[in-house]
Design an enzyme around this catalytic site. Structure first.
Site, PDB file in Angstrom:
ATOM      1  N   GLU A  65      41.421  43.459  34.551  1.00 23.95           N
ATOM      2  CA  GLU A  65      40.220  42.896  35.167  1.00 23.95           C
ATOM      3  C   GLU A  65      39.117  43.931  35.033  1.00 23.95           C
ATOM      4  O   GLU A  65      39.216  45.026  35.599  1.00 23.95           O
ATOM      5  CB  GLU A  65      40.443  42.584  36.650  1.00 23.95           C
ATOM      6  CG  GLU A  65      39.214  41.905  37.250  1.00 23.95           C
ATOM      7  CD  GLU A  65      39.030  42.092  38.749  1.00 23.95           C
ATOM      8  OE1 GLU A  65      38.260  41.338  39.356  1.00 23.95           O
ATOM      9  OE2 GLU A  65      39.643  43.008  39.323  1.00 23.95           O
ATOM     10  N   HIS A 100      39.362  33.534  41.228  1.00 20.58           N
ATOM     11  CA  HIS A 100      39.306  33.409  42.681  1.00 20.58           C
ATOM     12  C   HIS A 100      38.167  34.207  43.303  1.00 20.58           C
ATOM     13  O   HIS A 100      38.065  34.276  44.530  1.00 20.58           O
ATOM     14  CB  HIS A 100      40.646  33.864  43.266  1.00 20.58           C
ATOM     15  CG  HIS A 100      40.935  35.301  42.950  1.00 20.58           C
ATOM     16  ND1 HIS A 100      41.143  35.757  41.664  1.00 20.58           N
ATOM     17  CD2 HIS A 100      41.022  36.389  43.744  1.00 20.58           C
ATOM     18  CE1 HIS A 100      41.332  37.052  41.693  1.00 20.58           C
ATOM     19  NE2 HIS A 100      41.272  37.475  42.938  1.00 20.58           N
ATOM     20  N   ASP A 101      37.353  34.859  42.465  1.00 16.75           N
ATOM     21  CA  ASP A 101      36.234  35.649  42.979  1.00 16.75           C
ATOM     22  C   ASP A 101      34.876  35.036  42.650  1.00 16.75           C
ATOM     23  O   ASP A 101      33.852  35.560  43.096  1.00 16.75           O
ATOM     24  CB  ASP A 101      36.265  37.061  42.375  1.00 16.75           C
ATOM     25  CG  ASP A 101      37.506  37.835  42.784  1.00 16.75           C
ATOM     26  OD1 ASP A 101      37.960  37.677  43.930  1.00 16.75           O
ATOM     27  OD2 ASP A 101      38.027  38.598  41.937  1.00 16.75           O
ATOM     28  N   ASP A 115      44.426  44.697  38.521  1.00 19.56           N
ATOM     29  CA  ASP A 115      43.249  44.568  39.371  1.00 19.56           C
ATOM     30  C   ASP A 115      42.275  45.726  39.121  1.00 19.56           C
ATOM     31  O   ASP A 115      42.692  46.877  38.985  1.00 19.56           O
ATOM     32  CB  ASP A 115      43.718  44.586  40.841  1.00 19.56           C
ATOM     33  CG  ASP A 115      42.634  44.171  41.816  1.00 19.56           C
ATOM     34  OD1 ASP A 115      42.163  43.028  41.722  1.00 19.56           O
ATOM     35  OD2 ASP A 115      42.265  44.996  42.680  1.00 19.56           O
ATOM     36  N   ASP A 120      50.267  40.037  39.324  1.00 22.62           N
ATOM     37  CA  ASP A 120      49.099  40.857  39.578  1.00 22.62           C
ATOM     38  C   ASP A 120      49.581  42.255  39.939  1.00 22.62           C
ATOM     39  O   ASP A 120      50.526  42.402  40.714  1.00 22.62           O
ATOM     40  CB  ASP A 120      48.325  40.252  40.761  1.00 22.62           C
ATOM     41  CG  ASP A 120      46.828  40.328  40.590  1.00 22.62           C
ATOM     42  OD1 ASP A 120      46.320  41.445  40.416  1.00 22.62           O
ATOM     43  OD2 ASP A 120      46.167  39.278  40.654  1.00 22.62           O
TER      44      ASP A 120
END
Ligand code: NOJ
Ligand code: MG
Length: 530
Positions: free
Chosen positions: A264, A325-326, A201, A99
């Site tokens: 993302e 994970h969100d 990100d 990430d």
């Protein structure tokens, strides 16, 4: 498309390291834990592992607030552990994606400490510092995605700084060439170590309107939505200049063989695909989250697939994401039976699939009692169900204490059903979600038509979604019932003949299909066309 690489044809699997496997009993997953479970991932058949951040961080946003981009947080292990993990991943013919969080740092990052120390500090311009509005108060109306104003007042230096997320996550100033150069250097640091790519990100947030224009009110805002959506973020995200930034990142990756740049990006399809770049010179895979955000019905998904396929620029490679994970887990969003349909969609639509750890077991969201809430999003904006802890709970490995995740106290509660739903039990049960995923991924990996063939949707009525994947003479028919009631599929070609190879209902396997056949509620099948 000639020359397909691993990230075109393979399957990506997201590991949220805090919750995957704890090797040292501190209740938090770590790098050695991931290494211990590589056999499992290899057996599942995935190619690329994306690891959420493992860098030093005060953990206010659980690692998305980085204080040192070139090191490993002791909670997760050491740089040696990282290198060992990477080596083991590669030894298995697999890939590791890390990430990269370039939009903001932690407030504890030395750059920010310097930046806030005085207006004259050389790092002042590394962040977004502005004077109050002429009448006083924050420079404009931009909000933080995690609640409240995006502007934080700094008493000592008499200016505000901007944060898209928590106030502990100040946004970097990407207009500053020194920031760009430093981040490129960080990318090279990890690429030189051998990582196979980055998931960047909040890529669409990287640069903001230089004139700081106010965002307009959002006419579609309704109570119950996150207060962030009171305004349309026209000036705080997705700015034209972001494309130059992404293209420069891509150039760095292009200096190394077979590395992948993933972004993302939560944007409508038309804007999303602009992140491929005009000449496919930006992100290889701007994450396509439509399977997460769309209503779960055949008409919506069918139309969205067509729209996406139609919008892709020439030479761009599609991709689909089922969870992260969100976002609430797929099995909780659509139910456990439709979760198998979702798996079929993810793994047979055209493009690279990304799946979230535990979804292959049908893991569901776990209810978190108020006293155990960890996520700052939930703490800042309680009661709207925005918290992300439910989908971040420990991986369910076996029926032992804490589902085999840790010998200590897990940082988030373990789902209560773990004695029935876990990797160990499911591995020995042919009818399990895990075995279904394994067979599906194997079939996909073995059949070029399924991992890189063309895509064509067939017209049907009712709750079914039907399409064909084709490579040379190999053609596969995929028929999915997104409804819970029986439906009849009627296709145009009376000569159609196919044999079911894999189905959500295993008694359908081996069955012959013609242009007219029935699907039971939540039934899906992959059939070889003759
Ligand atoms: C997106 C990440 O996926 C999320 O977990 C994080 O909180 C925000 N970016 C801020 O970094
Ligand atoms: Mg640990």
């Amino acid at each position: 498309m000639g020359n397909l690489l691993w990230w075109h044809t393979g399957v990506i699997y997201q590991v949220y390291p805090r919750s995957f496997m704890d090797s040292d009993g501190d209740g938090v997953g770590d790098l050695n834990g991931v290494r211990q479970r590589l056999d499992y991932l290899q057996d599942l058949g995935v190619t690329g592992i994306w690891l959420s951040p493992v860098n030093p961080s005060p953990m206010v946003d659980f690692g998305y607030d980085i204080s040192d981009y070139r090191a490993i947080h002791p909670l997760f292990g050491t740089m040696k552990d990282f290198d060992r993990l990477l080596k083991e991943v590669h030894r298995r013919g697999m890939k590791l994606i890390t990430d990269l969080v370039p939009n903001h740092t932690s407030e504890a990052h030395p750059w920010f400490l310097e930046s806030r120390s005085s207006r004259a500090n050389p790092k002042r311009d590394w962040y977004l510092w502005y004077d109050p509005a002429p009448g006083g108060g924050p420079p404009n109306n931009w909000l933080s995605a995690f609640g409240g104003s995006g502007w934080e007042w700094d008493e000592a230096t008499g200016q505000y700084y901007f944060h898209s997320y928590l106030k502990e996550q100040p946004d970097l100033n990407w207009r500053n060439p020194a920031v760009q150069e430093e981040m490129h250097d960080i990318m090279r640091f990890w690429l030189d170590r051998g990582v196979d790519g980055f998931r960047v990100d909040v890529m669409w947030h990287l640069i903001k309107d230089e004139r700081l224009r106010d965002n307009p009110p959002n006419p579609d805002y309704k109570p119950g939505m996150s207060p962030y959506f009171r305004y349309r973020p026209n000036y705080s995200v997705d700015q034209p200049e972001v494309h130059g930034i992404v293209a420069a990142m891509r150039k760095i990756l292009d200096g190394y063989p077979e590395r992948v740049l993933i972004g993302e990006i939560y944007l409508p399809v038309k804007s999303l695909v602009s992140y491929y770049g005009r000449n496919n010179d930006e992100a290889h895979l701007p994450f396509n989250f439509q399977l997460i955000t769309l209503p779960w019905d055949a008409a919506s998904i069918g139309a969205a697939v067509d729209q996406y396929e139609g919008a892709l620029p020439e030479g761009a490679w599609p991709n689909w994401v089922l969870g992260n994970h969100d976002r609430s887990r797929i099995a909780s969003r659509v139910g456990i039976r439709q979760a198998k349909i979702a798996a079929l969609l993810l793994l047979t639509l055209r493009g690279t699939p990304t799946l979230y750890y535990g979804d292959e077991l049908g893991m569901t969201d776990v209810v978190i009692p108020p006293s155990k809430v960890q996520d700052p999003h939930e703490k800042n904006i309680p009661g709207l169900g925005l918290g992300r802890d439910p989908e971040r709970t420990p991986m369910l490995w076996n029926a032992e204490k804490n589902a085999g995740f840790t010998t200590g106290t897990p940082w988030l509660p373990v789902g209560r059903t773990y004695r029935r739903i876990n990797a160990g039990v499911q591995a020995t049960d042919d009818t399990s979600m895990l075995c279904f995923y394994k067979r599906l991924i194997r079939l996909r990996n073995a059949q070029p038509a399924l991992h890189s063939g063309s895509f064509r949707r067939l017209d049907t009525e009712g709750t079914a979604l039907v399409y064909v994947r084709r490579q040379g003479n190999a053609r596969w028919l995929i028929a999915l019932n997104l409804g819970t009631r029986r439906t009849t599929v009627r296709l145009a070609d009376p000569a159609l003949r196919a044999t079911v190879v894999l189905g959500t209902h295993s008694d359908a396997e081996g069955k012959q299909l013609t242009h007219r056949f029935r699907l039971r509620g939540s039934e899906g099948m992959v059939a070889r066309l003759h």
